[in-house]
Design an enzyme around this catalytic site. Structure first.
Site, PDB file in Angstrom:
ATOM      1  N   HIS A 189      19.653  -8.056  18.386  1.00 17.70           N
ATOM      2  CA  HIS A 189      18.561  -7.481  19.184  1.00 17.70           C
ATOM      3  C   HIS A 189      18.114  -6.137  18.614  1.00 17.70           C
ATOM      4  O   HIS A 189      17.634  -5.268  19.344  1.00 17.70           O
ATOM      5  CB  HIS A 189      18.974  -7.304  20.644  1.00 17.70           C
ATOM      6  CG  HIS A 189      19.455  -8.548  21.306  1.00 17.70           C
ATOM      7  ND1 HIS A 189      18.615  -9.470  21.876  1.00 17.70           N
ATOM      8  CD2 HIS A 189      20.715  -9.039  21.466  1.00 17.70           C
ATOM      9  CE1 HIS A 189      19.317 -10.465  22.375  1.00 17.70           C
ATOM     10  NE2 HIS A 189      20.594 -10.246  22.129  1.00 17.70           N
ATOM     11  N   SER A 319       3.472   6.609  -4.110  1.00 16.44           N
ATOM     12  CA  SER A 319       2.328   6.854  -3.240  1.00 16.44           C
ATOM     13  C   SER A 319       1.227   7.609  -3.976  1.00 16.44           C
ATOM     14  O   SER A 319       1.489   8.376  -4.906  1.00 16.44           O
ATOM     15  CB  SER A 319       2.794   7.669  -2.027  1.00 16.44           C
ATOM     16  OG  SER A 319       1.694   8.220  -1.336  1.00 16.44           O
ATOM     17  N   LYS A 325       7.522   9.193  -3.535  1.00 17.52           N
ATOM     18  CA  LYS A 325       7.818   8.204  -2.498  1.00 17.52           C
ATOM     19  C   LYS A 325       8.134   6.859  -3.145  1.00 17.52           C
ATOM     20  O   LYS A 325       7.416   6.393  -4.013  1.00 17.52           O
ATOM     21  CB  LYS A 325       6.642   8.062  -1.550  1.00 17.52           C
ATOM     22  CG  LYS A 325       6.943   7.276  -0.275  1.00 17.52           C
ATOM     23  CD  LYS A 325       5.758   7.334   0.696  1.00 17.52           C
ATOM     24  CE  LYS A 325       6.127   6.771   2.054  1.00 17.52           C
ATOM     25  NZ  LYS A 325       6.356   5.331   1.986  1.00 17.52           N
ATOM     26  N   GLU A 332       7.393  -6.488  -0.239  1.00 14.85           N
ATOM     27  CA  GLU A 332       6.114  -6.656   0.460  1.00 14.85           C
ATOM     28  C   GLU A 332       5.268  -7.745  -0.185  1.00 14.85           C
ATOM     29  O   GLU A 332       4.553  -8.486   0.502  1.00 14.85           O
ATOM     30  CB  GLU A 332       5.366  -5.315   0.482  1.00 14.85           C
ATOM     31  CG  GLU A 332       6.047  -4.280   1.383  1.00 14.85           C
ATOM     32  CD  GLU A 332       5.444  -2.893   1.237  1.00 14.85           C
ATOM     33  OE1 GLU A 332       4.468  -2.744   0.471  1.00 14.85           O
ATOM     34  OE2 GLU A 332       5.963  -1.961   1.882  1.00 14.85           O
TER      35      GLU A 332
END
Length: 465
Positions: A189, A319, A325, A332
Protein backbone atom coordinates in the site's frame (compact mmCIF):
# COMPACT_ATOMS: atom_id res chain seq x y z
CA UNK A 1 5.38 9.53 -71.19
CA UNK A 2 8.43 11.27 -69.74
CA UNK A 3 11.94 9.84 -69.88
CA UNK A 4 11.76 9.07 -66.18
CA UNK A 5 8.70 6.82 -66.40
CA UNK A 6 7.29 3.89 -68.35
CA UNK A 7 3.75 2.83 -69.24
CA UNK A 8 2.47 -0.56 -68.11
CA UNK A 9 -0.78 -2.17 -69.20
CA UNK A 10 -2.98 -4.65 -67.40
CA UNK A 11 -6.59 -5.79 -67.74
CA UNK A 12 -7.81 -2.41 -66.50
CA UNK A 13 -5.82 -0.09 -68.71
CA UNK A 14 -2.49 1.66 -68.56
CA UNK A 15 -0.53 3.20 -65.72
CA UNK A 16 2.61 5.32 -65.54
CA UNK A 17 5.40 3.79 -63.47
CA UNK A 18 8.54 5.67 -62.41
CA UNK A 19 11.55 4.39 -64.33
CA UNK A 20 13.58 1.86 -62.40
CA UNK A 21 10.69 0.91 -60.13
CA UNK A 22 9.67 -2.72 -60.14
CA UNK A 23 6.04 -2.32 -59.12
CA UNK A 24 3.29 -2.35 -61.73
CA UNK A 25 -0.10 -0.95 -62.63
CA UNK A 26 -2.04 -2.20 -59.60
CA UNK A 27 0.49 -0.68 -57.19
CA UNK A 28 0.53 2.58 -59.16
CA UNK A 29 -3.24 2.89 -58.94
CA UNK A 30 -3.19 2.09 -55.22
CA UNK A 31 -0.59 4.81 -54.70
CA UNK A 32 -2.91 7.26 -56.40
CA UNK A 33 -5.95 6.18 -54.38
CA UNK A 34 -4.62 5.56 -50.86
CA UNK A 35 -3.01 8.94 -50.26
CA UNK A 36 -3.40 9.03 -46.49
CA UNK A 37 -1.04 8.67 -43.60
CA UNK A 38 2.70 8.20 -43.56
CA UNK A 39 2.64 4.69 -42.08
CA UNK A 40 4.33 1.95 -44.10
CA UNK A 41 4.68 -1.73 -43.37
CA UNK A 42 7.98 -2.63 -41.69
CA UNK A 43 10.68 -4.35 -43.68
CA UNK A 44 10.02 -7.60 -41.83
CA UNK A 45 6.60 -7.93 -43.45
CA UNK A 46 8.05 -7.31 -46.92
CA UNK A 47 10.78 -9.90 -46.31
CA UNK A 48 8.11 -12.36 -45.14
CA UNK A 49 6.31 -11.79 -48.45
CA UNK A 50 9.51 -12.74 -50.25
CA UNK A 51 9.68 -15.99 -48.27
CA UNK A 52 6.00 -16.71 -48.89
CA UNK A 53 6.30 -16.20 -52.66
CA UNK A 54 9.47 -18.29 -52.73
CA UNK A 55 7.78 -21.18 -50.89
CA UNK A 56 4.68 -20.90 -53.09
CA UNK A 57 6.74 -21.06 -56.28
CA UNK A 58 8.58 -24.14 -55.04
CA UNK A 59 5.31 -25.80 -54.05
CA UNK A 60 3.77 -25.00 -57.46
CA UNK A 61 6.79 -26.45 -59.22
CA UNK A 62 6.74 -29.62 -57.12
CA UNK A 63 3.03 -30.07 -57.83
CA UNK A 64 3.51 -29.59 -61.58
CA UNK A 65 1.49 -26.39 -62.02
CA UNK A 66 4.41 -24.04 -62.69
CA UNK A 67 7.09 -24.61 -65.32
CA UNK A 68 10.57 -25.09 -63.84
CA UNK A 69 12.13 -22.18 -65.74
CA UNK A 70 9.42 -19.76 -64.58
CA UNK A 71 9.56 -21.12 -61.05
CA UNK A 72 13.33 -20.70 -60.88
CA UNK A 73 13.08 -17.06 -62.00
CA UNK A 74 10.31 -16.35 -59.47
CA UNK A 75 12.26 -18.10 -56.70
CA UNK A 76 15.37 -16.05 -57.49
CA UNK A 77 13.41 -12.78 -57.43
CA UNK A 78 11.48 -13.73 -54.30
CA UNK A 79 14.72 -14.60 -52.54
CA UNK A 80 16.02 -11.13 -53.34
CA UNK A 81 12.86 -9.60 -51.85
CA UNK A 82 13.29 -11.76 -48.73
CA UNK A 83 16.88 -10.51 -48.42
CA UNK A 84 15.77 -6.86 -48.48
CA UNK A 85 17.06 -5.97 -51.92
CA UNK A 86 13.72 -4.45 -52.98
CA UNK A 87 12.46 -2.76 -49.80
CA UNK A 88 12.28 0.59 -51.61
CA UNK A 89 9.88 -0.89 -54.16
CA UNK A 90 7.06 -1.38 -51.65
CA UNK A 91 5.71 2.17 -51.29
CA UNK A 92 2.11 1.55 -50.24
CA UNK A 93 0.46 2.90 -47.13
CA UNK A 94 -0.78 0.61 -44.37
CA UNK A 95 -4.17 2.22 -45.01
CA UNK A 96 -5.50 0.13 -47.88
CA UNK A 97 -8.06 -2.57 -48.58
CA UNK A 98 -8.71 -4.66 -45.47
CA UNK A 99 -7.52 -7.87 -47.12
CA UNK A 100 -4.07 -6.42 -47.83
CA UNK A 101 -4.67 -7.07 -51.54
CA UNK A 102 -2.67 -4.05 -52.71
CA UNK A 103 0.49 -5.13 -50.88
CA UNK A 104 0.10 -8.69 -52.14
CA UNK A 105 -0.18 -7.33 -55.69
CA UNK A 106 2.79 -5.07 -55.03
CA UNK A 107 4.78 -8.21 -54.17
CA UNK A 108 3.49 -10.07 -57.23
CA UNK A 109 4.41 -7.19 -59.55
CA UNK A 110 7.88 -6.62 -58.10
CA UNK A 111 8.68 -10.33 -58.22
CA UNK A 112 7.25 -10.81 -61.73
CA UNK A 113 9.15 -7.81 -63.09
CA UNK A 114 12.39 -8.92 -61.47
CA UNK A 115 11.88 -12.51 -62.66
CA UNK A 116 11.29 -11.28 -66.21
CA UNK A 117 14.43 -9.19 -65.98
CA UNK A 118 16.36 -12.32 -65.00
CA UNK A 119 14.85 -14.04 -68.06
CA UNK A 120 15.88 -11.18 -70.39
CA UNK A 121 12.55 -9.34 -70.66
CA UNK A 122 12.10 -5.62 -69.84
CA UNK A 123 10.22 -4.25 -66.86
CA UNK A 124 6.50 -4.06 -67.53
CA UNK A 125 6.45 -6.84 -70.09
CA UNK A 126 4.35 -9.16 -67.87
CA UNK A 127 5.81 -12.04 -69.90
CA UNK A 128 6.93 -14.75 -69.60
CA UNK A 129 6.20 -14.29 -65.87
CA UNK A 130 2.79 -12.80 -65.14
CA UNK A 131 2.12 -11.27 -61.68
CA UNK A 132 -1.26 -13.00 -61.27
CA UNK A 133 -0.89 -16.16 -63.34
CA UNK A 134 2.56 -17.10 -62.05
CA UNK A 135 3.77 -15.09 -59.04
CA UNK A 136 0.31 -15.45 -57.48
CA UNK A 137 -0.32 -19.00 -58.75
CA UNK A 138 -2.48 -21.15 -56.40
CA UNK A 139 -2.90 -18.13 -54.12
CA UNK A 140 -5.27 -15.31 -53.22
CA UNK A 141 -4.56 -12.18 -51.21
CA UNK A 142 -7.12 -13.60 -48.79
CA UNK A 143 -4.95 -16.55 -47.78
CA UNK A 144 -1.55 -15.05 -48.66
CA UNK A 145 -1.70 -11.92 -46.54
CA UNK A 146 -2.71 -13.73 -43.32
CA UNK A 147 -0.01 -16.32 -43.99
CA UNK A 148 2.53 -13.51 -44.27
CA UNK A 149 1.12 -12.00 -41.07
CA UNK A 150 1.87 -15.26 -39.26
CA UNK A 151 5.32 -15.56 -40.86
CA UNK A 152 6.37 -12.01 -40.02
CA UNK A 153 5.11 -12.34 -36.45
CA UNK A 154 6.77 -15.69 -35.82
CA UNK A 155 10.10 -14.50 -37.22
CA UNK A 156 10.03 -11.24 -35.26
CA UNK A 157 9.29 -13.12 -32.04
CA UNK A 158 12.05 -15.66 -32.63
CA UNK A 159 14.73 -13.32 -33.92
CA UNK A 160 14.03 -10.18 -31.89
CA UNK A 161 11.70 -10.37 -28.91
CA UNK A 162 12.62 -13.72 -27.38
CA UNK A 163 16.35 -12.85 -27.28
CA UNK A 164 15.57 -9.39 -25.87
CA UNK A 165 13.34 -10.81 -23.12
CA UNK A 166 16.04 -13.35 -22.24
CA UNK A 167 18.61 -10.57 -22.05
CA UNK A 168 16.42 -8.54 -19.70
CA UNK A 169 15.49 -11.53 -17.53
CA UNK A 170 19.19 -12.43 -17.21
CA UNK A 171 20.15 -8.84 -16.29
CA UNK A 172 17.49 -8.77 -13.57
CA UNK A 173 18.53 -12.21 -12.32
CA UNK A 174 22.15 -11.06 -12.08
CA UNK A 175 21.06 -8.16 -9.89
CA UNK A 176 18.97 -10.54 -7.79
CA UNK A 177 22.10 -12.55 -7.09
CA UNK A 178 24.29 -9.48 -6.54
CA UNK A 179 21.83 -7.99 -4.03
CA UNK A 180 20.82 -11.26 -2.36
CA UNK A 181 22.33 -10.24 0.99
CA UNK A 182 21.07 -6.64 1.04
CA UNK A 183 18.17 -6.27 3.47
CA UNK A 184 15.50 -3.65 2.87
CA UNK A 185 12.02 -2.90 4.10
CA UNK A 186 9.25 -4.13 1.87
CA UNK A 187 6.28 -1.93 1.09
CA UNK A 188 2.60 -2.69 0.78
CA UNK A 189 0.00 0.00 0.00
CA UNK A 190 3.08 2.24 -0.56
CA UNK A 191 3.70 2.01 3.20
CA UNK A 192 6.45 0.34 5.23
CA UNK A 193 6.00 -3.40 5.72
CA UNK A 194 8.38 -6.13 6.91
CA UNK A 195 11.98 -6.88 5.88
CA UNK A 196 12.98 -8.57 2.65
CA UNK A 197 16.08 -8.44 0.47
CA UNK A 198 16.71 -6.32 -2.58
CA UNK A 199 17.58 -9.56 -4.32
CA UNK A 200 14.08 -10.90 -3.70
CA UNK A 201 12.59 -7.86 -5.41
CA UNK A 202 14.80 -8.33 -8.46
CA UNK A 203 14.05 -12.03 -8.53
CA UNK A 204 10.36 -11.15 -8.80
CA UNK A 205 11.13 -8.80 -11.70
CA UNK A 206 13.16 -11.48 -13.49
CA UNK A 207 10.35 -13.97 -12.99
CA UNK A 208 7.79 -11.59 -14.51
CA UNK A 209 9.88 -11.24 -17.66
CA UNK A 210 10.52 -14.98 -17.88
CA UNK A 211 6.80 -15.68 -17.55
CA UNK A 212 6.20 -13.21 -20.37
CA UNK A 213 8.40 -15.36 -22.57
CA UNK A 214 6.52 -18.47 -21.51
CA UNK A 215 3.20 -16.90 -22.45
CA UNK A 216 4.50 -16.04 -25.92
CA UNK A 217 5.90 -19.55 -26.36
CA UNK A 218 2.52 -20.99 -25.42
CA UNK A 219 0.93 -19.21 -28.40
CA UNK A 220 3.44 -20.69 -30.86
CA UNK A 221 1.53 -23.84 -31.90
CA UNK A 222 -1.44 -21.75 -33.02
CA UNK A 223 0.76 -19.12 -34.67
CA UNK A 224 2.42 -21.84 -36.75
CA UNK A 225 -0.88 -22.94 -38.35
CA UNK A 226 -1.08 -21.27 -41.76
CA UNK A 227 -4.19 -20.62 -43.89
CA UNK A 228 -2.23 -20.77 -47.16
CA UNK A 229 -4.12 -22.94 -49.62
CA UNK A 230 -7.54 -21.56 -48.77
CA UNK A 231 -7.36 -19.12 -51.73
CA UNK A 232 -10.44 -16.87 -52.01
CA UNK A 233 -12.82 -18.00 -49.24
CA UNK A 234 -11.13 -21.00 -47.62
CA UNK A 235 -12.24 -23.76 -49.99
CA UNK A 236 -8.96 -23.92 -51.94
CA UNK A 237 -10.43 -23.10 -55.35
CA UNK A 238 -7.71 -22.95 -58.07
CA UNK A 239 -5.05 -24.48 -55.83
CA UNK A 240 -3.83 -28.02 -56.59
CA UNK A 241 -4.54 -30.78 -54.08
CA UNK A 242 -1.92 -30.87 -51.37
CA UNK A 243 -0.69 -27.32 -52.02
CA UNK A 244 -1.13 -26.35 -48.35
CA UNK A 245 1.00 -29.23 -47.07
CA UNK A 246 3.77 -28.79 -49.65
CA UNK A 247 3.81 -25.04 -49.06
CA UNK A 248 4.26 -25.60 -45.31
CA UNK A 249 7.10 -28.02 -45.97
CA UNK A 250 8.85 -25.41 -48.08
CA UNK A 251 8.30 -22.46 -45.74
CA UNK A 252 9.42 -24.56 -42.78
CA UNK A 253 12.62 -25.45 -44.62
CA UNK A 254 13.22 -21.78 -45.43
CA UNK A 255 12.62 -20.47 -41.89
CA UNK A 256 13.51 -23.36 -39.60
CA UNK A 257 10.08 -23.05 -37.98
CA UNK A 258 7.56 -25.89 -37.84
CA UNK A 259 4.66 -24.46 -39.83
CA UNK A 260 1.66 -26.69 -40.54
CA UNK A 261 -1.54 -26.23 -42.56
CA UNK A 262 -4.49 -24.79 -40.71
CA UNK A 263 -7.05 -27.57 -40.83
CA UNK A 264 -9.76 -24.93 -41.25
CA UNK A 265 -8.68 -22.34 -43.78
CA UNK A 266 -12.04 -20.64 -43.19
CA UNK A 267 -11.06 -20.03 -39.55
CA UNK A 268 -7.59 -18.83 -40.51
CA UNK A 269 -8.92 -16.31 -43.01
CA UNK A 270 -12.13 -15.14 -41.39
CA UNK A 271 -10.64 -14.75 -37.93
CA UNK A 272 -7.20 -13.91 -36.60
CA UNK A 273 -7.57 -15.16 -33.05
CA UNK A 274 -4.01 -16.50 -32.88
CA UNK A 275 -2.62 -13.05 -33.67
CA UNK A 276 -4.92 -11.44 -31.11
CA UNK A 277 -3.62 -14.01 -28.63
CA UNK A 278 -0.03 -13.00 -29.42
CA UNK A 279 -0.98 -9.37 -28.88
CA UNK A 280 -2.55 -10.32 -25.56
CA UNK A 281 0.71 -11.91 -24.45
CA UNK A 282 2.58 -8.77 -25.59
CA UNK A 283 0.15 -6.72 -23.55
CA UNK A 284 1.03 -8.75 -20.45
CA UNK A 285 4.73 -8.10 -21.12
CA UNK A 286 3.95 -4.38 -21.35
CA UNK A 287 2.09 -4.52 -18.04
CA UNK A 288 5.04 -6.31 -16.42
CA UNK A 289 7.51 -3.77 -17.77
CA UNK A 290 5.37 -0.94 -16.43
CA UNK A 291 5.47 -2.44 -12.95
CA UNK A 292 9.22 -3.06 -13.10
CA UNK A 293 10.15 0.34 -14.57
CA UNK A 294 7.98 2.21 -12.08
CA UNK A 295 9.38 0.29 -9.10
CA UNK A 296 12.95 0.91 -10.20
CA UNK A 297 12.52 4.61 -10.83
CA UNK A 298 10.65 5.13 -7.55
CA UNK A 299 13.26 3.16 -5.59
CA UNK A 300 15.93 5.28 -7.28
CA UNK A 301 14.16 8.59 -6.65
CA UNK A 302 16.23 11.27 -5.01
CA UNK A 303 19.10 11.31 -4.54
CA UNK A 304 18.53 13.34 -1.36
CA UNK A 305 14.78 13.77 -1.04
CA UNK A 306 13.35 10.54 -2.45
CA UNK A 307 13.51 6.88 -1.50
CA UNK A 308 17.07 6.68 -2.75
CA UNK A 309 17.50 2.96 -2.13
CA UNK A 310 18.79 2.35 -5.65
CA UNK A 311 21.40 4.39 -7.47
CA UNK A 312 20.32 4.95 -11.07
CA UNK A 313 23.12 4.82 -13.66
CA UNK A 314 24.06 8.13 -15.20
CA UNK A 315 23.34 8.29 -18.94
CA UNK A 316 24.97 11.68 -19.45
CA UNK A 317 21.63 13.43 -19.94
CA UNK A 318 20.39 16.15 -17.61
CA UNK A 319 17.88 18.94 -17.12
CA UNK A 320 17.77 22.01 -19.34
CA UNK A 321 17.60 24.27 -16.29
CA UNK A 322 18.77 22.27 -13.25
CA UNK A 323 22.51 21.54 -13.58
CA UNK A 324 23.57 18.02 -12.69
CA UNK A 325 20.05 16.61 -12.39
CA UNK A 326 19.95 12.88 -13.12
CA UNK A 327 16.68 11.47 -14.44
CA UNK A 328 15.59 7.85 -15.06
CA UNK A 329 15.23 8.55 -18.76
CA UNK A 330 15.46 4.98 -19.97
CA UNK A 331 12.86 3.77 -17.49
CA UNK A 332 10.56 6.53 -18.76
CA UNK A 333 11.12 5.39 -22.35
CA UNK A 334 10.21 1.84 -21.36
CA UNK A 335 6.99 3.12 -19.79
CA UNK A 336 6.05 4.96 -22.97
CA UNK A 337 6.75 1.85 -25.04
CA UNK A 338 4.51 -0.13 -22.70
CA UNK A 339 1.71 2.40 -23.07
CA UNK A 340 1.97 2.19 -26.86
CA UNK A 341 1.82 -1.60 -26.77
CA UNK A 342 -1.25 -1.50 -24.53
CA UNK A 343 -2.92 0.87 -26.99
CA UNK A 344 -1.86 -1.30 -29.92
CA UNK A 345 -3.52 -4.27 -28.23
CA UNK A 346 -6.78 -2.36 -28.21
CA UNK A 347 -6.46 -1.80 -31.95
CA UNK A 348 -5.50 -5.42 -32.58
CA UNK A 349 -8.48 -6.56 -30.53
CA UNK A 350 -10.91 -4.42 -32.55
CA UNK A 351 -9.26 -5.48 -35.82
CA UNK A 352 -9.40 -9.13 -34.83
CA UNK A 353 -13.11 -8.75 -34.18
CA UNK A 354 -13.61 -7.48 -37.74
CA UNK A 355 -13.98 -10.85 -39.41
CA UNK A 356 -17.06 -10.63 -41.63
CA UNK A 357 -18.21 -14.06 -42.82
CA UNK A 358 -15.21 -15.61 -44.64
CA UNK A 359 -12.75 -12.72 -44.47
CA UNK A 360 -11.29 -10.47 -41.84
CA UNK A 361 -11.13 -6.99 -43.37
CA UNK A 362 -8.75 -5.26 -40.96
CA UNK A 363 -5.59 -7.23 -41.66
CA UNK A 364 -3.23 -4.32 -42.49
CA UNK A 365 -3.91 -2.33 -39.33
CA UNK A 366 -3.79 -5.49 -37.23
CA UNK A 367 -0.36 -6.58 -38.41
CA UNK A 368 0.96 -3.00 -38.45
CA UNK A 369 0.20 -2.62 -34.74
CA UNK A 370 1.28 -6.13 -33.81
CA UNK A 371 4.67 -5.83 -35.47
CA UNK A 372 5.17 -2.38 -33.98
CA UNK A 373 4.52 -3.82 -30.53
CA UNK A 374 7.07 -6.58 -31.08
CA UNK A 375 9.67 -4.13 -32.39
CA UNK A 376 9.17 -1.65 -29.56
CA UNK A 377 9.30 -4.33 -26.86
CA UNK A 378 12.39 -5.89 -28.45
CA UNK A 379 14.26 -2.58 -28.62
CA UNK A 380 12.99 -1.46 -25.22
CA UNK A 381 13.98 -4.63 -23.39
CA UNK A 382 17.49 -4.50 -24.84
CA UNK A 383 17.92 -0.84 -23.93
CA UNK A 384 16.49 -1.40 -20.45
CA UNK A 385 18.80 -4.34 -19.78
CA UNK A 386 22.00 -2.85 -21.19
CA UNK A 387 21.73 0.81 -20.24
CA UNK A 388 19.69 0.79 -17.04
CA UNK A 389 19.34 -2.50 -15.16
CA UNK A 390 22.97 -3.53 -15.62
CA UNK A 391 24.16 -0.25 -14.08
CA UNK A 392 21.90 -0.19 -11.01
CA UNK A 393 23.54 -0.12 -7.58
CA UNK A 394 22.19 -0.03 -4.04
CA UNK A 395 22.73 2.62 -1.37
CA UNK A 396 23.57 0.28 1.50
CA UNK A 397 23.83 3.09 4.05
CA UNK A 398 20.34 4.33 3.20
CA UNK A 399 18.94 0.80 3.34
CA UNK A 400 20.62 0.04 6.67
CA UNK A 401 19.16 3.22 8.13
CA UNK A 402 15.69 2.36 6.87
CA UNK A 403 15.86 -1.12 8.38
CA UNK A 404 17.15 0.18 11.71
CA UNK A 405 14.24 2.59 12.10
CA UNK A 406 11.51 0.46 10.58
CA UNK A 407 8.46 0.09 12.81
CA UNK A 408 7.07 -3.13 11.46
CA UNK A 409 10.07 -5.30 12.18
CA UNK A 410 8.14 -5.74 15.42
CA UNK A 411 5.69 -7.93 13.47
CA UNK A 412 7.97 -10.90 14.17
CA UNK A 413 7.00 -10.59 17.84
CA UNK A 414 3.33 -11.44 17.16
CA UNK A 415 3.72 -15.12 18.16
CA UNK A 416 5.56 -14.10 21.35
CA UNK A 417 3.66 -11.04 22.59
CA UNK A 418 0.41 -11.19 20.65
CA UNK A 419 -0.96 -8.78 18.09
CA UNK A 420 -2.28 -6.19 20.56
CA UNK A 421 0.98 -5.74 22.46
CA UNK A 422 2.94 -5.46 19.22
CA UNK A 423 0.46 -2.79 18.09
CA UNK A 424 1.27 -0.89 21.31
CA UNK A 425 4.96 -1.09 20.44
CA UNK A 426 4.52 0.31 16.93
CA UNK A 427 2.10 3.02 18.05
CA UNK A 428 4.41 4.12 20.86
CA UNK A 429 7.43 4.13 18.53
CA UNK A 430 5.58 6.23 15.95
CA UNK A 431 4.10 8.65 18.49
CA UNK A 432 7.36 9.21 20.37
CA UNK A 433 9.64 9.03 17.32
CA UNK A 434 11.76 6.19 18.70
CA UNK A 435 12.71 2.78 17.38
CA UNK A 436 10.44 -0.21 18.06
CA UNK A 437 13.25 -1.64 20.16
CA UNK A 438 13.24 1.43 22.39
CA UNK A 439 9.44 1.33 22.58
CA UNK A 440 9.40 -2.35 23.50
CA UNK A 441 11.95 -1.86 26.27
CA UNK A 442 10.12 1.21 27.60
CA UNK A 443 6.85 -0.72 27.74
CA UNK A 444 8.65 -3.50 29.60
CA UNK A 445 7.54 -6.27 27.26
CA UNK A 446 11.01 -7.77 26.69
CA UNK A 447 14.61 -7.50 27.86
CA UNK A 448 17.09 -6.03 25.40
CA UNK A 449 18.92 -9.29 24.77
CA UNK A 450 15.67 -11.16 24.09
CA UNK A 451 14.43 -8.44 21.73
CA UNK A 452 17.70 -8.54 19.77
CA UNK A 453 17.53 -12.33 19.56
CA UNK A 454 13.99 -12.32 18.25
CA UNK A 455 14.07 -9.26 15.99
CA UNK A 456 16.68 -10.08 13.36
CA UNK A 457 15.82 -8.38 10.03
CA UNK A 458 18.16 -10.65 8.07
CA UNK A 459 16.45 -13.75 9.39
CA UNK A 460 13.05 -12.14 8.93
CA UNK A 461 13.76 -11.69 5.22
CA UNK A 462 14.19 -15.46 4.94
CA UNK A 463 12.08 -16.94 7.72
CA UNK A 464 12.21 -20.42 6.20
CA UNK A 465 15.92 -20.53 5.59
Amino acid sequence: MSDDSRIEHDAYGEAAIPAGRYWGAQTARALDIFTLGAERFPAGLIHAFGLQKLAAARANRRLGVLAPDLSEAIERAAHEVAQGAFDDHFPLSVWQTGSGTQTNMNANEVIANRANEHLGSPLGSRSPVHPNDHANRSQSSNDTFPTVMHLATALALRDDLHPALSLLADALAEKAEAFADVVKIGRTHLMDAVPMTVGQAFDAFARQVALGRERLEAVTPRLYRLPQGGTAVGSGLNAPAGFDAVFCQEISALTGLAFTPNLSKFEGMGGHDALVEVSGALNVVAVSLTKIANDLRFLGSGPRCGLGELVVPHDGLTSSIMPGKRNPTIAEVVLQIAFQVMGNHGTVTAAGASGNFELNVAKPVLIHNLLQSIRLLSDGCRLFAERFVSGLEVDRERLDGNVAGALLVATVLNPVLGYDRVAQITETALREDVTPREACLKLGFLEAAEYDRLVDPVRMARPNG
